[in-house]
Design an enzyme around this catalytic site. Structure first.
Site, mmCIF file in Angstrom:
data_model
loop_
_atom_site.group_PDB
_atom_site.id
_atom_site.type_symbol
_atom_site.label_atom_id
_atom_site.label_comp_id
_atom_site.label_asym_id
_atom_site.label_seq_id
_atom_site.Cartn_x
_atom_site.Cartn_y
_atom_site.Cartn_z
ATOM 1 N N THR A 273 34.662 40.084 34.645
ATOM 2 C CA THR A 273 35.845 40.865 33.446
ATOM 3 C C THR A 273 36.830 41.320 34.873
ATOM 4 O O THR A 273 36.582 41.550 35.785
ATOM 5 C CB THR A 273 35.167 41.975 33.021
ATOM 6 O OG1 THR A 273 34.720 42.868 33.905
ATOM 7 C CG2 THR A 273 33.981 41.479 32.145
ATOM 8 N N ASP A 274 38.085 41.934 34.311
ATOM 9 C CA ASP A 274 38.695 42.658 35.137
ATOM 10 C C ASP A 274 37.839 44.288 35.031
ATOM 11 O O ASP A 274 37.123 44.429 34.292
ATOM 12 C CB ASP A 274 40.120 42.794 34.496
ATOM 13 C CG ASP A 274 41.069 43.269 35.823
ATOM 14 O OD1 ASP A 274 42.100 42.808 35.739
ATOM 15 O OD2 ASP A 274 40.679 43.973 36.725
ATOM 16 N N TRP A 275 38.604 45.037 35.826
ATOM 17 C CA TRP A 275 38.015 46.329 35.778
ATOM 18 C C TRP A 275 37.759 47.117 34.449
ATOM 19 O O TRP A 275 38.879 47.450 33.878
ATOM 20 C CB TRP A 275 38.898 47.324 36.922
ATOM 21 C CG TRP A 275 38.134 48.549 36.997
ATOM 22 C CD1 TRP A 275 38.163 49.785 36.208
ATOM 23 C CD2 TRP A 275 37.653 49.218 38.386
ATOM 24 N NE1 TRP A 275 37.734 50.719 36.972
ATOM 25 C CE2 TRP A 275 37.242 50.435 38.058
ATOM 26 C CE3 TRP A 275 37.498 48.427 39.577
ATOM 27 C CZ2 TRP A 275 36.824 50.923 39.311
ATOM 28 C CZ3 TRP A 275 37.049 49.265 40.660
ATOM 29 C CH2 TRP A 275 36.483 50.571 40.372
ATOM 30 N N ASN A 276 36.548 47.373 33.907
ATOM 31 C CA ASN A 276 36.382 47.834 32.467
ATOM 32 C C ASN A 276 37.260 47.238 31.534
ATOM 33 O O ASN A 276 37.457 47.618 30.708
ATOM 34 C CB ASN A 276 36.731 49.087 32.649
ATOM 35 C CG ASN A 276 36.273 50.050 31.467
ATOM 36 O OD1 ASN A 276 35.329 49.626 30.750
ATOM 37 N ND2 ASN A 276 37.044 50.970 30.826
#
Ligand code: GLC
Length: 737
Positions: A273-276
């Protein structure tokens, strides 16, 4: 001859067989290890955390599969030792970092790299970045960013390759090859991460993280191609994007992550995923809480969770409740283990800290960075041949970007070291008698008190070089702008220089194409340098003094005004294309009749066209295309469009032209762009030299996703252009039967 062929075939067969054997061997190791893992240990592999030695304890418990944002080799070894020597199964962590345009040696920002139209050089730069980063213990970069960007208000245009799918593809594949190298298990191989999947560059209003509305056909024709090409080139990982497309966040989109990426494309790499971005599905209104977001992400096809902490905290519960099957977890963990085996992390998990510093800033690396900065510079204007400044000794250097070692590195240069930056001021002082009056302290500075000093200094100089643009912070993630004019009093500074009556050269260092039309009017020459990195000063000074002729081309359209966005060359024609008869604001008569101004697609104030089109850039010399001839004007679907022509350097200096080939499908089952870039090549020509060139474009390259959502070439009338930018050249007709 026959024996030679048999030998070659034999060798190829052995290589292919060896590759298959190695692949099978890795799959066997993955399955064998997976069979020993508990559910908790599997979940630990799916958890990525930002940090360093502070994560050693969690790694020793097998609760972390990856760390990011640590570049200290000793700290990385500490975490790795805990994972390998203390955890039950000794599975190494993989260390990720945003190595976006260099690690220590900083190259031009990716938008600048795209301006080189030089994939080989970009691959070389990516290799330099991989050698430097892996010497610190980083084995995974979150690059290349493949987001097609058509709106310069979006700060992240800085990180991609601009507006064109073909250029984006060439640059993305070059970076994947450069990062990963020829042997994934080699210690200098760094896993690429193609991002952000997908459509992130289409955020409405150019405002970061905003909604996107992209049809499946547009995804397939515009936004997918570079990702598909990078998957085919062997990219090892992919990152999901923050945005939602038509209401579905990419991180929870199984159509993207399973149907397209796995089933259609056969991707066997790892999805992070991207950050969170998993947790952000709550804010999107797609998940009610982190537990549901976790369920949606894992079931959609995400393998690893960057910093939501949902996977580590909720997967066990979700499996127990039957909301996630353990086979789904097994598939995700297989992708993670496969990545680690491919990179040789089980055999060589540690980094030799004694070699870390020596890997940085080698002469070869700095030279590659200088060349990249030189080739990325775009000459937008050069009235009267003011450039190069090869007939003056004393110059005034002014502007907030003349000596800005930190800002010159641009966005996403976390590990660059400004003390290594060669600024234009430093480099020009080695070439000229320089009077230096910055005039402004930084790009947003509105204090005009020092402009009088600039005026006085200009009187003592033979020419004025003004360095303006953007501080690094003004582009990149979360840094969108609604107005794209030069910040602060920079335009006033340029106007002040113009009052001197001396030749004025403006150099813009920015993270995006700014709206610089009024600044163009106040200078004789303008060079555009998308934050050029460590060696930018050397490169720009070489160009200013004439050692190098500029060859950069615009990888994204330059607007007259931000209000024109989104604007891109490969647009559809509309039912009422602008035809040049339009009436502009200042020409509208009083009480003009409702339909009297020309009912076509344009703006009353800024007209229609951009300031500079895609693919545009001047040189210190001139080029002429002649004798353009197609092998045939009637082609079958499985044919090849052959085109030959002469390119002549008609000027007095050596130079490099980026030849561009565009096609147009005049009528389709869905409307088609007015031009599409299909080939480009940098061609060096000595003054007066002519080269005869030939290009071949398989007709299959004219395929697109049709009204019936089939990827095919439709018969009909086409046009071909061979030119130095997307707005030049004459159309050459051909037919596909
Ligand atoms: C950021 C960016 C992404 C980057 C990641 C790790 O938010 O969107 O491009 O790779 O987080 O820093």
């Amino acid at each position: 001859m026959r024996n030679l062929k048999l030998t070659a075939l034999g060798a190829l067969a052995c290589i292919l067989l060896a590759g298959c054997a190695e692949k099978d061997d890795i799959e066997r190791k993955v399955d064998e290890l997976l069979s020993k893992m508990t559910l908790r240990e599997k979940i630990g592999q799916m958890h990525q955390v930002s940090g360093g030695a502070d994560l050693a304890e969690a790694a020793a418990k097998g609760e972390i599969g990856s760390i990011l944002n640590c570049v200290d080799p000793d700290q990385i070894n500490a975490v790795q030792r805990a994972a390998v020597e203390q955890s039950r199964l000794g599975i190494p962590v993989i260390v990720g970092r945003d190595v976006i345009h260099g690690f220590r040696t900083i190259f031009p920002i990716p938008l600048g790299l795209a301006a080189t139209f030089d994939p080989e050089l970009v691959e070389q730069g990516a290799r330099v970045a991989a050698v430097e980063a892996t010497a610190s213990g980083v084995r995974w970069t979150f690059s290349p960013m493949l987001d097609i960007a058509r709106d310069p208000r979006w700060g992240r245009v800085a990180e991609g390759s601009g507006e064109d799918p073909y250029l984006d593809t060439q640059m993305g594949v070059a970076m994947v090859r450069g990062y990963q190298g020829d042997d994934l298990a080699d210690a200098s191989s760094m896993a690429a991460c193609i991002k952000h999947f997908v459509g992130y560059g289409a955020v409405e209003g150019g405002r970061d993280y905003n909604s996107t509305m992209i049809s499946e056909r547009s995804l397939r024709n515009t936004y997918f191609p570079a990702f598909k090409a990078c998957v085919d080139a062997g990219a090892l990982t992919l990152m999901t994007s923050f945005n939602e497309i038509d209401g579905i966040p990419s991180t929870g989109n199984d159509f993207l992550l399973r149907d397209v990426l796995r089933k259609e494309w056969g991707f066997d790499g790892m999805v992070v995923t991207d950050w969170n971005s998993s947790g952000e599905m709550i804010a999107h209104g797609f998940a009610k809480d982190l537990k549901q977001a976790t369920e949606q992400s894992v079931n959609a096809g995400v393998d690893m969770d960057m910093m939501s902490f949902g996977f580590i905290n909720f997967i066990e519960e979700l499996v127990a409740e039957g909301k996630i099957k353990e086979t789904t977890i097994d598939d995700a963990v297989r992708n993670i283990l496969r990545l680690k085996f491919r990179l040789g992390l089980f055999d060589n998990p540690y980094v030799d800290a004694s070699k870390t510093r020596a890997a940085a800033y080698t002469p070869e690396s700095l030279e590659a960075a200088r060349r990249s900065a030189a080739e990325s510079a775009i000459l937008l204007k050069n009235d009267g041949g003011v450039l190069p400044l090869d007939d003056v000794r004393t110059i005034l250097v002014t502007g907030p970007m003349a000596d800005a070692p930190y800002d010159q590195l641009g966005t996403w240069a976390f590990d660059g070291e400004p003390e290594h930056t060669v600024t234009p001021l430093a480099a020009l002082r080695e070439r000229y008698d320089v009077i230096y009056e910055p005039g402004l302290a930084y790009s947003r500075d509105r204090n005009t008190a020092d402009l009088a000093k600039v005026r006085a200094a200009a009187a003592r100089a033979e020419a004025v070089v003004v360095f303006v643009g953007e501080e690094a912070i003004l582009s990149g993630e979360a840094h969108s702008l609604s107005v794209l004019n030069l910040q602060g009093a920079q335009s006033e500074l340029i106007a002040e220089a113009a009052k001197s009556g001396k030749p004025v050269v403006v150099v813009v260092m920015a993270g995006r194409p700014l709206t610089i039309e009024r600044d163009l009017a106040n200078c004789d020459a303008m060079l555009y340098s998308f934050h050029p990195g460590t060696m930018g000063g050397e490169a720009l000074a070489d160009i200013i003094e004439g050692k190098i002729s500029p060859s950069g081309k615009t990888p994204i359209t330059f607007l007259r005004d931000a209000g024109q966005a989104p604007f891109y060359y490969n647009h559809n024609n509309s039912g009422r294309p602008c035809n040049g008869t339009e009436t502009l604001l200042e020409d509208i008569p009083m009480q003009a009749g409702q339909t009297s101004l020309g009912c076509t697609s344009y703006y009353l104030d800024t007209g229609y066209g951009p300031l500079f089109p895609f693919g545009y850039g001047l040189s210190y010399t001139t080029f002429e295309y002649s004798g353009i001839a197609l092998d045939s004007t009637t082609l079958s679907k499985d044919g090849v469009l052959g085109v030959e022509f002469d390119l002549t350097n008609t000027g007095g200096r050596d130079g490099v032209e980026v030849v561009q080939l565009y096609t147009r499908d005049l009528v389709g089952s869905v409307v088609r762009p007015v031009r599409e870039l299909k080939r480009f090549e940098r061609v060096a020509l000595a003054a007066g030299e002519t080269k005869h060139l030939r290009f071949e474009i398989p007709v299959a390259d004219l395929a697109f996703w049709t009204r019936d959502m089939k990827y095919e070439v439709e018969p009909g009338e086409f046009q071909l252009w061979v030119a130095g930018d997307s707005a030049s050249g004459e159309p050459h007709a051909f037919t596909v039967e």
